[in-house]
Scaffold this motif. Structure first.
Motif, short mmCIF file in Angstrom:
data_model
loop_
_atom_site.label_atom_id
_atom_site.label_comp_id
_atom_site.label_asym_id
_atom_site.label_seq_id
_atom_site.Cartn_x
_atom_site.Cartn_y
_atom_site.Cartn_z
N ASP A 97 0.87 -1.18 0.00
CA ASP A 97 0.00 0.00 0.00
C ASP A 97 0.91 1.23 0.00
OD1 ASP A 97 -1.65 2.07 0.69
OD2 ASP A 97 -2.57 1.09 2.40
N TRP A 98 0.96 1.94 -1.10
CA TRP A 98 1.84 3.10 -1.22
C TRP A 98 0.95 4.31 -1.53
CZ3 TRP A 98 6.78 3.14 -4.89
CH2 TRP A 98 7.72 4.04 -4.36
N GLY A 99 0.92 5.26 -0.61
CA GLY A 99 0.04 6.44 -0.78
C GLY A 99 0.47 7.30 -1.97
N LYS A 100 0.10 8.56 -1.91
CA LYS A 100 0.42 9.46 -3.03
C LYS A 100 1.92 9.74 -3.06
CE LYS A 100 -3.76 9.53 -4.40
NZ LYS A 100 -4.09 8.63 -5.53
N TYR A 101 2.55 9.47 -4.18
CA TYR A 101 4.00 9.47 -4.29
C TYR A 101 4.63 10.83 -4.01
CZ TYR A 101 8.58 8.73 -6.49
OH TYR A 101 9.92 8.66 -6.75
N LEU A 102 4.01 11.90 -4.53
CA LEU A 102 4.63 13.22 -4.35
C LEU A 102 3.94 14.01 -3.22
CD1 LEU A 102 5.34 14.12 -8.10
CD2 LEU A 102 6.96 13.28 -6.42
N GLY A 103 3.33 13.28 -2.28
CA GLY A 103 2.68 13.90 -1.12
C GLY A 103 1.17 13.92 -1.29
N PRO A 104 0.44 13.93 -0.14
CA PRO A 104 -1.01 13.78 -0.18
C PRO A 104 -1.73 14.92 -0.90
CG PRO A 104 -0.24 14.23 2.07
CD PRO A 104 0.98 14.02 1.23
N GLU A 105 -1.14 16.12 -0.90
CA GLU A 105 -1.85 17.26 -1.49
C GLU A 105 -1.41 17.56 -2.90
OE1 GLU A 105 -1.56 20.23 1.64
OE2 GLU A 105 -3.26 19.08 2.45
N ALA A 106 -0.42 16.83 -3.38
CA ALA A 106 0.21 17.17 -4.66
C ALA A 106 -0.79 17.19 -5.82
CB ALA A 106 1.33 16.18 -4.95
N LEU A 107 -1.72 16.24 -5.83
CA LEU A 107 -2.62 16.13 -6.98
C LEU A 107 -3.52 17.36 -7.13
CD1 LEU A 107 -3.78 12.39 -7.05
CD2 LEU A 107 -1.88 13.45 -8.21
N GLU A 108 -3.83 18.01 -5.99
CA GLU A 108 -4.67 19.22 -6.06
C GLU A 108 -3.86 20.50 -6.06
OE1 GLU A 108 -7.96 19.71 -3.34
OE2 GLU A 108 -8.41 17.57 -3.64
N GLN A 109 -2.89 20.55 -5.17
CA GLN A 109 -2.15 21.81 -4.99
C GLN A 109 -1.03 22.00 -6.01
OE1 GLN A 109 -3.21 23.85 -2.56
NE2 GLN A 109 -4.75 22.32 -2.04
N GLY A 110 -0.50 20.89 -6.51
CA GLY A 110 0.66 20.99 -7.38
C GLY A 110 1.94 20.98 -6.58
N VAL A 111 3.06 20.80 -7.26
CA VAL A 111 4.35 20.70 -6.59
C VAL A 111 5.32 21.75 -7.14
CG1 VAL A 111 4.16 18.25 -5.96
CG2 VAL A 111 5.08 18.87 -8.20
N ASP A 112 6.32 22.06 -6.30
CA ASP A 112 7.37 23.00 -6.69
C ASP A 112 8.59 22.18 -7.12
OD1 ASP A 112 5.90 25.36 -5.85
OD2 ASP A 112 6.22 24.62 -3.81
N VAL A 113 9.11 22.45 -8.29
CA VAL A 113 10.23 21.67 -8.81
C VAL A 113 11.36 22.58 -9.30
CG1 VAL A 113 8.60 19.88 -9.55
CG2 VAL A 113 9.44 21.52 -11.21
N ARG A 114 12.52 22.00 -9.50
CA ARG A 114 13.63 22.74 -10.09
C ARG A 114 14.12 21.98 -11.33
NH1 ARG A 114 19.44 22.72 -7.52
NH2 ARG A 114 19.92 22.83 -9.74
N VAL A 115 14.80 22.69 -12.18
CA VAL A 115 15.49 22.02 -13.28
C VAL A 115 16.79 21.48 -12.69
CG1 VAL A 115 16.65 22.31 -15.50
CG2 VAL A 115 14.43 23.38 -15.10
N SER A 116 17.05 20.22 -12.92
CA SER A 116 18.19 19.57 -12.29
C SER A 116 19.50 20.02 -12.93
CB SER A 116 18.04 18.05 -12.46
OG SER A 116 19.09 17.40 -11.78
N SER A 117 20.56 19.98 -12.13
CA SER A 117 21.88 20.22 -12.72
C SER A 117 22.39 18.94 -13.39
CB SER A 117 22.87 20.70 -11.65
OG SER A 117 23.17 19.64 -10.76
N TRP A 118 21.68 17.82 -13.16
CA TRP A 118 22.05 16.55 -13.79
C TRP A 118 21.24 16.36 -15.07
CZ3 TRP A 118 26.14 14.00 -12.04
CH2 TRP A 118 26.53 14.22 -10.72
#
Ligand code: PMP
Length: 307
Positions: free
Chosen positions: A125-146
């Motif tokens: 049982d694995w909950g929401k991968y990027l956090g419980p609110e991610a699907l509604e609120q959205g997530v903050d990301v960066r462009v990777s240096s890799w």
């Protein structure tokens, strides 16, 4: 426990208790990353638990192994059924499904021929991968240096364990800087994908996703979203994206079996659109969850009954 609900693991044809699902430290896979795996989800629908696009995930596992000259000692049908059997054996309804084929214990030369190809399947049982609110609120990301893997280095059409060393660098860097996820460019500087997700942008009413030649995994959720977007009447194109498109797009979102369809609300601290989930992302999420949660017809036969 991190692996909630996982009491039995399928190993080479037998269900073994969680505690006993072990391999030797001198197995080839531990030293050289010689494994290919899958990540799928089972959803508890009104018609009972259903595995999502299991046939396609099993096919991708076999393709990954074909690229690496790994002959799985089971048929596709056997692995498909073993995934369902493992869910049943654990009594799970909503879960993540992780089949893995790896080179096992025999010798430790780089040349892997002679090592057995072992297969294991775990579900939990694995909950929401990027956090419980991610699907509604959205997530903050960066462009990777890799960057993602250059063409003709590590095959990116294979979902192989070794590729996830690159993913780990992207993910750790993002998290250490306070972001949820990183977006990597390919070695030519074009937008590729997240550490474990494909990427889409919405720009002037069109939906754009990078093509397979920019070091992306051929995601099964990506393919599902392409089909659903066209069904909804959107113009969807596969096209190379320069980094700066991420900043000026109206909407950006990730897709993946674990991440599902996750809106991105900022990239490198630049607000995407209104800085929240946009209408196209919301429409695609609705279309996706309506199918996988059994509210609209499964016209592409994506769902497989588990019990
Ligand atoms: N890219 C990478 C690097 C991934 O690990 C994943 C997750 N498997 C994806 C894309 C999305 O693929 P899928 O939709 O098949 O899960």
């Amino acid at each position: 426990m991190a692996f909630k609900g996982c009491t039995k693991i399928w190993m080479n044809g037998k269900l073994v208790p969680f505690e006993d699902a072990k391999i030797h430290v001198l197995s080839h896979v531990i030293h050289y990353g010689s494994a290919n795996f899958e990540g799928d989800r089972c959803y508890n629908t009104p018609k009972g638990p259903m595995a999502f696009r299991l046939v396609d995930h099993v096919e991708r596992l076999f393709n990954s192994c074909k690229i690496y000259r790994m002959e799985i000692p089971f048929t596709k049908a056997q692995i498909h059924d073993a995934c369902l059997e493992t869910i049943r054996a654990n009594g799970l309804k909503d879960c993540y499904i992780r089949p893995i084929a790896y080179r096992g214990f025999s010798q430790l030369g780089v040349d892997p021929t002679g090592c057995p190809i072992d297969v294991a399947i775990a579900v939990w049982d694995w909950g929401k991968y990027l956090g419980p609110e991610a699907l509604e609120q959205g997530v903050d990301v960066r462009v990777s240096s890799w960057n993602r893997m250059a063409p003709n280095t590590l095959p990116y059409m294979a979902k192989s364990a070794a590729n996830y060393m690159n993913s780990q660098l992207i993910k750790m860097e993002a998290k250490m800087d306070g972001y949820v996820e990183g977006i990597a460019l390919d070695t030519f500087g074009m937008v590729s994908e997240g550490s474990g997700e494909n990427l889409f942008v919405v720009h002037k009413g069109r939906i754009i996703t990078p093509p397979l030649c920019v070091s992306v995994l051929p995601g099964i959720t990506r393919d599902s979203v392409i089909l659903l977007a066209r069904d909804l009447g959107y113009e969807l194109i596969e096209q190379g994206l320069p980094r700066e498109m991420l900043y000026i797009a109206d909407e950006v979102f990730f897709t993946g079996s674990a991440a599902e369809i996750t809106p991105i609300r900022s990239v490198d601290k630049i607000k995407v659109g209104e800085g929240k989930r946009g209408p196209v992302t919301a429409a695609l999420q609705k279309a996706f969850f309506d199918v996988i949660e059994g509210r609209s017809p499964d016209k592409y036969n994506w769902l497989t009954k588990v019990y």
